[in-house]
Design a protein around this motif. Sequence first.
Motif, PDB file in Angstrom:
ATOM      1  N   ASP A 111       0.829  -1.207   0.000  1.00  0.00           N
ATOM      2  CA  ASP A 111       0.000   0.000   0.000  1.00  0.00           C
ATOM      3  C   ASP A 111       0.868   1.264   0.000  1.00  0.00           C
ATOM      4  N   GLU A 115       0.879   4.087  -2.911  1.00  0.00           N
ATOM      5  CA  GLU A 115       0.600   5.488  -2.558  1.00  0.00           C
ATOM      6  C   GLU A 115       1.666   6.409  -3.138  1.00  0.00           C
ATOM      7  N   ASP A 121      -5.491   3.882  -5.362  1.00  0.00           N
ATOM      8  CA  ASP A 121      -6.913   3.752  -5.705  1.00  0.00           C
ATOM      9  C   ASP A 121      -7.151   2.752  -6.838  1.00  0.00           C
ATOM     10  N   ARG A 122      -6.073   2.296  -7.485  1.00  0.00           N
ATOM     11  CA  ARG A 122      -6.200   1.294  -8.556  1.00  0.00           C
ATOM     12  C   ARG A 122      -5.626  -0.060  -8.141  1.00  0.00           C
ATOM     13  N   LYS A 123      -5.496  -0.261  -6.836  1.00  0.00           N
ATOM     14  CA  LYS A 123      -4.907  -1.499  -6.314  1.00  0.00           C
ATOM     15  C   LYS A 123      -5.657  -2.732  -6.799  1.00  0.00           C
ATOM     16  N   SER A 125      -7.480  -2.913  -9.562  1.00  0.00           N
ATOM     17  CA  SER A 125      -7.701  -2.891 -11.011  1.00  0.00           C
ATOM     18  C   SER A 125      -6.723  -3.849 -11.704  1.00  0.00           C
TER      19      SER A 125
END
Length: 301
Positions: A111, A115, A121-123, A125
């Motif tokens: 994470d 970051e 926020d696309r982890k 995807s």
Amino acid sequence: METILSLNNLTKKFGKNTAVDHLSFRIEKGNVYGILGPNGSGKSTTLGMILNVVNKTSGEFTWFDGNLSTHQALKKVGAIIEHPNFYPYMTAGQNLELVCKIKGTGTHRIDETLEIVGLLDRKKSKFKTFSLGMKQRLAIASALLNDPEILILDEPTNGLDPQGIHQIREIIRQIAAGGTTILLASHLLDEVEKVCSHVVIIRKGKKLYSGPVDEIVNSHGFFELQSSDLGLLKQLIQNHPKISKVTEDNGIIKAFLSDPMEAEEINRYLFEKGLCLSYLVKRKESLEEQFLKLTNQTSLT
């Protein structure tokens, strides 16, 4: 200051072709270094040798003041020397978990690294949905998973659009600000000038310069001048004792300084010789101009 990496006469030959020719320089902790040279100058081969993926022909390199074997030292190195290569149907997070297993490191930094590169926020995807710039940023995240002391990047902005280039540059600055030493290879002068504190300039495998970027661009600068009588202007400028070189391009005279001089002084000198200027500006020599001077080239490609 701690020496992260030291090269001493490192050489690589492919048959009769010498790709890297007795290359020597040092990487000191906490700086951002750029290996700058035209395509085919030996940048990637140099990185390949220090990362043990290309066998050297002769010479030596040592990591961390020679206190660690190359195998042990590389555990403290993060590197991207090829295009990002992840599993397309796995998510960003899953791909990084796999990298952690391969590297033998914990998953606790996933994470944090996402970051850093702006992909948290696309982890979840899938990798196949990522743009080229996002793929490159995920690759940087993967190289940071082992919390490396030095990050090595080979042409990190290659093929990216202007927005992607800007994002990668900002990430590099952020990582460097955290104390990580960075070594990047690039043929882009603008990239090295904007991001790097130090530069190693090579051409045909040979080192032409190694040192701070500020020092190589620390010339006295040059004037750009125009007049209705370019012939007389050029003659008068060439006779001035503080002018080392004069060039002409599209009706603009460039006068390179050998000693400090302000625009007021050159304007007064020419006025006293009966010449009025229609244009006068003083500029600082860029890294590009210094590079072309060193390599005696007209362009970088």
